[in-house]
Design a protein around this motif. Structure first.
Motif, PDB file in Angstrom:
ATOM      1  N   ILE A  40       0.849  -1.199   0.000  1.00 24.54           N
ATOM      2  CA  ILE A  40       0.000   0.000   0.000  1.00 24.54           C
ATOM      3  C   ILE A  40       0.884   1.248   0.000  1.00 24.54           C
ATOM      4  O   ILE A  40       0.637   2.200  -0.750  1.00 24.54           O
ATOM      5  N   TRP A  43       2.212   1.897  -3.386  1.00 24.69           N
ATOM      6  CA  TRP A  43       1.187   2.454  -4.268  1.00 24.69           C
ATOM      7  C   TRP A  43       0.968   3.929  -3.947  1.00 24.69           C
ATOM      8  O   TRP A  43       0.744   4.745  -4.846  1.00 24.69           O
ATOM      9  N   MET A  44       1.057   4.268  -2.658  1.00 25.51           N
ATOM     10  CA  MET A  44       0.807   5.648  -2.254  1.00 25.51           C
ATOM     11  C   MET A  44       1.999   6.563  -2.539  1.00 25.51           C
ATOM     12  O   MET A  44       1.913   7.765  -2.340  1.00 25.51           O
ATOM     13  N   THR A 136       3.147  11.056   2.391  1.00 29.22           N
ATOM     14  CA  THR A 136       1.944  10.243   2.557  1.00 29.22           C
ATOM     15  C   THR A 136       1.989   9.510   3.891  1.00 29.22           C
ATOM     16  O   THR A 136       3.062   9.240   4.432  1.00 29.22           O
ATOM     17  N   PHE A 420      -7.488   6.659   0.095  1.00 28.40           N
ATOM     18  CA  PHE A 420      -6.708   6.412  -1.121  1.00 28.40           C
ATOM     19  C   PHE A 420      -6.962   7.498  -2.179  1.00 28.40           C
ATOM     20  O   PHE A 420      -6.047   7.917  -2.878  1.00 28.40           O
ATOM     21  N   ASN A 423      -4.938  10.462  -1.345  1.00 27.95           N
ATOM     22  CA  ASN A 423      -3.523  10.316  -1.705  1.00 27.95           C
ATOM     23  C   ASN A 423      -3.265  10.751  -3.136  1.00 27.95           C
ATOM     24  O   ASN A 423      -2.222  11.308  -3.454  1.00 27.95           O
ATOM     25  N   ARG A 424      -4.225  10.507  -4.028  1.00 28.93           N
ATOM     26  CA  ARG A 424      -4.024  10.867  -5.428  1.00 28.93           C
ATOM     27  C   ARG A 424      -4.472  12.287  -5.743  1.00 28.93           C
ATOM     28  O   ARG A 424      -3.948  12.902  -6.666  1.00 28.93           O
ATOM     29  N   GLU A 437      -4.442  13.365   4.608  1.00 30.36           N
ATOM     30  CA  GLU A 437      -5.018  12.088   4.136  1.00 30.36           C
ATOM     31  C   GLU A 437      -5.882  11.479   5.241  1.00 30.36           C
ATOM     32  O   GLU A 437      -6.987  10.982   5.000  1.00 30.36           O
ATOM     33  N   ILE A 475     -10.941   3.708  -7.988  1.00 26.62           N
ATOM     34  CA  ILE A 475      -9.556   4.025  -7.585  1.00 26.62           C
ATOM     35  C   ILE A 475      -8.538   3.752  -8.703  1.00 26.62           C
ATOM     36  O   ILE A 475      -7.704   4.613  -8.999  1.00 26.62           O
ATOM     37  N   ASN A 479      -6.223   6.614 -10.306  1.00 24.07           N
ATOM     38  CA  ASN A 479      -4.782   6.368 -10.362  1.00 24.07           C
ATOM     39  C   ASN A 479      -4.253   6.586 -11.784  1.00 24.07           C
ATOM     40  O   ASN A 479      -3.245   7.253 -11.997  1.00 24.07           O
TER      41      ASN A 479
END
Lengths: 547, 101
Positions: A40, A43-44, A136, A420, A423-424, A437, A475, A479
């Motif tokens: 995770i 990905w973040m 993050t 999530f 985060n983006r 976040e 998501i 992304n």
């Protein structure tokens, strides 16, 4: 309470489960995510490079490069350690080539300052720190909340979680006592029967992963052993940090180090011996250290894996002669070995990817167990309330539980999806981005609570579940729109940690979609009262639930 | 479980509250004292015995709480918690606890 053990256990199970249920659901959701904490986090941080295996290397050559650098920066030190490029037993990610040295401690301190450097495996040159990814909270932030919550002082939070964990242990044990026919109950499922279906689902889910639930609960308590049960240590060693240090020194052995410098013994033959003992690629690191009054030692450590994850095998050599030294007796005896096995079981660091998915699935079953249990409580009481013909007279307690159930079971997953998204979507340069976040997570969660308060219960369930489904399913698309680490790239590169995240989000979206559809049809108001003999409790329950 | 929620008397509620207190607080005191005694009796080096006994304490606490809710007489529950804790504390003291504190 003048009843049989089974009856008192059932009473205890019901109330203990209710009191701790919502918090435990939060702990299980965040803790389950924690099993993929590293993935995770990757990905973040889409700025980090795609995962690639380091080029082939010769351990002895790297060890020499590392020692050259160590001799240059820390000719005399309390200890040296060299990490060779390796993967731990779970084969999840590569650990880089790096060195670390500890300076001799200042008088009155047990540890000296410690410095780490990453080295280039080809040249031995010091590598600059990696490109700074976006700020993050990462998977670690999500995982950490399962024991230290958020917005609360650490010491309070771990105690609140500790009480909930103890209640969980009681709920599990009393739940098992309640079931005379635990095996038969496990194979019983009566779908479409309202409250009885909730009961059957609760039984099936709970029994399916029962050993996991017992293990995870008990080992969770052991993680904060002396915060939760300080009596023994307080009485035998006294309170306070200094006394705690005395205890840990007795248990783990003395840390005291005498000064070391570059070993005279050649390292290559020692590495050959280690590779002979453990096989190639299983050497994780090399340390040079010295106990006071003894010759300096070179310690080779095996890659962490299996149930000995926290104390992997070692080979000791005399640093001057290269002669093999006897294995050091393991500190702490069976008691510490037991504790370490408990930590290993709880965190599951040692399992391979299949085992990790099994942990994840067991964690989800835990969420299911708590969710079905909470729903069962509400559905049972709502039915009794209605069967007593008291629709008009709203019961505050039942209504409260129903609202908290929707806001927790459907709302918390939506909030995690929001985390999530944040985060983006939050600006990359934003100050306190990591904290925001979390603010987004809790804002969405609070929003679902207000939503649940403001909508009829049936709509609240169905709409929040649909929203959760959509939020997860979108998501991978968010992304793809905001980064170049989307499925088209990650699958093509075979980076399954990143691709797996996006695919899991799609899977969660599908799972919540199915649940939403099921709940929407099940809760649709039926034309009463043809089936009054066996009232299907949920529809009638929920229809009138708004005061 | 058996009684209807609405018909519960104030007296019943107080009994439940008292029992919860006996189980949670009394049980915790009893478990703590037992943990100290167990540490002192366990034939291992002190630090290891402490770790072993403390890890076991949650089993003991679970059993004590289950019993506290099962026992018919609330008075008996309180008596056992109080007397048991006192006796175990005495045993710990006579086994030489507190020397290091």
């Amino acid at each position: 309470m003048k009843e049989t053990l089974r009856q008192t256990a059932a009473w205890l199970h019901t109330w203990v489960g209710l009191v701790a249920g919502w918090l435990l659901f939060f702990v299980f959701v965040t803790g389950t995510a924690g099993y993929f904490e590293r993935e995770i986090t990757r990905w973040m941080q889409p700025e980090r490079p795609l995962e690639i295996a380091p080029p082939a290397f010769e351990p002895a050559a790297l060890a020499t490069l590392a020692m050259n650098r160590l001799e240059q920066v820390a000719p005399v030190a309390a200890s040296w350690s060299i990490t060779l490029p390796h993967q731990d037993g779970s084969k999840r990610a590569w650990t880089d080539f790096s060195i670390r040295w500890e300076e001799m401690p200042q008088p009155g301190h047990s540890f000296g300052a410690s410095t780490r450097e990453r080295l280039d495996p080809a040249t031995g040159a010091v590598l600059p720190p990696e490109a700074e990814p976006r700020e993050t909270s990462g998977g670690f932030g999500l995982y950490r909340m399962h024991y230290q919550l958020h917005y609360l002082p650490y010491q309070w939070a771990i105690r609140i979680v500790g009480i909930a964990t103890m209640l969980m242990l009681l709920a599990i044990v009393s739940g098992v006592i309640t079931h005379k026919k635990i095996i038969r109950d496990f194979f019983t499922f009566r779908p479409g029967k309202g409250q009885r279906s909730w009961l059957d689902a609760h039984n099936a889910v709970s029994v399916m992963a029962l050993p996991f639930f017992l293990m995870i609960t008990y080992t969770g308590l052991v993680f904060f052993l002396f915060e939760y049960m300080p009596a023994g240590r307080d009485v035998l060693y006294g309170t306070g940090d200094a006394n705690a240090d005395v205890y840990y020194e007795e248990l783990y052995g003395d840390h005291e180090h005498a000064a070391i410098s570059r070993p005279a013994a050649s390292i290559a033959p020692l590495i050959t011996q280690a590779e002979k003992a453990w096989g190639k690629g299983n050497l994780a690191g090399i340390a040079v250290e010295r106990h006071p009054g003894e010759p300096a030692e070179i310690v080779l450590s095996r890659v962490a894996s299996g149930i000995e994850y926290y104390s992997p095998a070692q080979l000791h050599f005399n640093a001057d002669t290269g002669a093999r030294l006897p294995d050091e007796p393991r500190e702490g005896g069976t008691a510490l070995a037991t504790a370490e096995v408990m930590y290993a079981l709880h965190e599951g660091q040692f399992v391979n990817i299949g085992g990790r998915w099994l942990y994840f699935a067991a964690g989800l079953l835990g969420c299911g167990m708590i969710g079905t249990g909470l729903s069962l409580w509400a559905s049972k009481r709502r039915r009794r309330h209605l069967s007593e013909g008291r629709e008009a007279d709203e019961h505050f307690g039942i209504r409260l539980v129903e609202i908290l159930n929707v806001a927790t079971i459907a709302g918390l997953p939506l909030a995690v999806a929001g985390f999530f998204w944040a985060n983006r979507l939050l600006p990359v340069e934003m100050t306190d981005r990591a904290a925001w976040e979390f603010h987004c997570l809790f804002a969405v969660w609070l929003g679902t609570l207000f939503y649940a308060l403001g909508r009829p219960l049936r709509q609240a369930w169905s709409e929040l579940l649909w929203a959760t489904s959509g939020a997860f399913a979108l998501i991978p698309i968010v992304n793809a729109l905001t980064t170049d680490r989307h499925l088209g790239v990650t699958i093509a590169h075979g980076d399954w940690a990143l691709a797996g995240f996006d695919l899991t989000m799609l899977g969660l979206g599908a799972a919540f979609g199915l649940t939403a559809r099921k709940v929407t049809t099940r809760l649709r108001p039926q034309t009463p009262p043809a089936e009054a003999a066996i009232p299907s409790p949920l529809p009638s329950t929920l229809k009138e639930s708004r005061a | 479980m058996s009684g209807k929620i609405e018909t519960m008397s104030a007296r019943y509620r107080w009994t439940v509250a008292s029992r919860v207190a006996a189980a949670a607080l009394g049980g915790y005191a009893l478990t703590s004292a037992a943990t100290v005694v167990l540490t002192l009796l366990w034939p291992l080096p002190k630090a290891q015995a402490l770790l072993a006994a403390s890890m076991l304490s949650f089993v003991l606490y679970t059993i004590v709480v289950l019993w506290a809710f099962h026992c018919r007489s609330l008075r008996r529950v309180w008596t056992v918690m109080a007397l048991g804790t006192a006796m175990l504390a005495l045993a710990a003291w006579s086994l030489g606890a507190g020397g290091a504190a």
